[in-house]
Design an enzyme around this catalytic site. Structure first.
Site, PDB file in Angstrom:
ATOM      1  N   PRO A  77       0.780  -1.243   0.000  1.00 58.94           N
ATOM      2  CA  PRO A  77       0.000   0.000   0.000  1.00 58.94           C
ATOM      3  C   PRO A  77       0.816   1.300   0.000  1.00 58.94           C
ATOM      4  O   PRO A  77       0.819   2.062   0.963  1.00 58.94           O
ATOM      5  CB  PRO A  77      -0.821  -0.134   1.285  1.00 58.94           C
ATOM      6  CG  PRO A  77       0.059  -0.928   2.191  1.00 58.94           C
ATOM      7  CD  PRO A  77       0.780  -1.902   1.301  1.00 58.94           C
ATOM      8  N   CYS A  78       1.465   1.578  -1.120  1.00 58.78           N
ATOM      9  CA  CYS A  78       2.247   2.804  -1.225  1.00 58.78           C
ATOM     10  C   CYS A  78       1.365   4.051  -1.166  1.00 58.78           C
ATOM     11  O   CYS A  78       1.857   5.138  -0.857  1.00 58.78           O
ATOM     12  CB  CYS A  78       3.104   2.793  -2.481  1.00 58.78           C
ATOM     13  SG  CYS A  78       2.216   2.441  -4.002  1.00 58.78           S
ATOM     14  N   HIS A  79       0.071   3.905  -1.396  1.00 59.93           N
ATOM     15  CA  HIS A  79      -0.841   5.049  -1.302  1.00 59.93           C
ATOM     16  C   HIS A  79      -0.970   5.564   0.124  1.00 59.93           C
ATOM     17  O   HIS A  79      -1.415   6.681   0.343  1.00 59.93           O
ATOM     18  CB  HIS A  79      -2.232   4.685  -1.862  1.00 59.93           C
ATOM     19  CG  HIS A  79      -2.905   3.570  -1.133  1.00 59.93           C
ATOM     20  ND1 HIS A  79      -2.623   2.237  -1.400  1.00 59.93           N
ATOM     21  CD2 HIS A  79      -3.838   3.569  -0.153  1.00 59.93           C
ATOM     22  CE1 HIS A  79      -3.368   1.480  -0.617  1.00 59.93           C
ATOM     23  NE2 HIS A  79      -4.110   2.255   0.158  1.00 59.93           N
TER      24      HIS A  79
END
Length: 150
Positions: free
Chosen positions: A120-122
């Site tokens: 989850p780089c967001h």
């Protein structure tokens, strides 16, 4: 091998083999078409569907990150530790992986993440706002809002 999944943020192409997932790409509708799906790809599709329905907060999939550098792998392992619905700044993530001051390098590793959403780089934001996102600010905002309301 690959499968496709229609999502609220557009169609996803999930790439992998019978053992693991190696990439997720955002594509255009005219690129749809599937190989014979493997059990692993079907499970990834199912888990991502559950995520977009607000029914899944964690993923349980084998990922292939063999082409990543050691630093990228460390950053991505840090990303999976950020809880669903929460965010950290690039600087906080750099501290978490014992690389204080490396927030720009953390941002670069985020940008190279081949498996967004599952890794989850967001959930990493700039200290002064949303920050960049390889898939665009609108998609990042949608994902963060989705996790806050699910």
């Amino acid at each position: 091998m690959h499968v496709y999944l229609e999502t609220p943020i557009g169609p996803l192409k999930i790439i992998g083999n019978e053992k693991n997932i190696s990439e997720i790409q955002f594509i255009k509708h005219d690129e749809l078409g599937e190989d014979a799906p493997t059990t692993c790809l079907l499970e990834a599709k199912n888990q991502l569907s559950e995520y977009f329905q607000g029914k899944r907060k964690n993923f349980d999939l084998e990922l292939n990150l063999s082409s990543a550098t050691e630093f990228q792998q460390k950053v991505w392992q840090g990303l999976v530790q950020i809880p669903y619905g929460k965010t950290k700044t690039y600087g906080q993530l750099a501290v978490d992986i014992n690389r204080p001051g490396a927030q720009r390098a953390v941002g670069g590793a985020n940008n190279k993440n081949p498996i967004p959403i599952i890794i989850p780089c967001h959930r990493v934001v700039a200290s002064n706002g949303l920050g960049g996102f390889a898939l665009g600010a609108e998609v990042k905002k949608w994902l963060l809002d989705h996790e806050k309301t699910a």
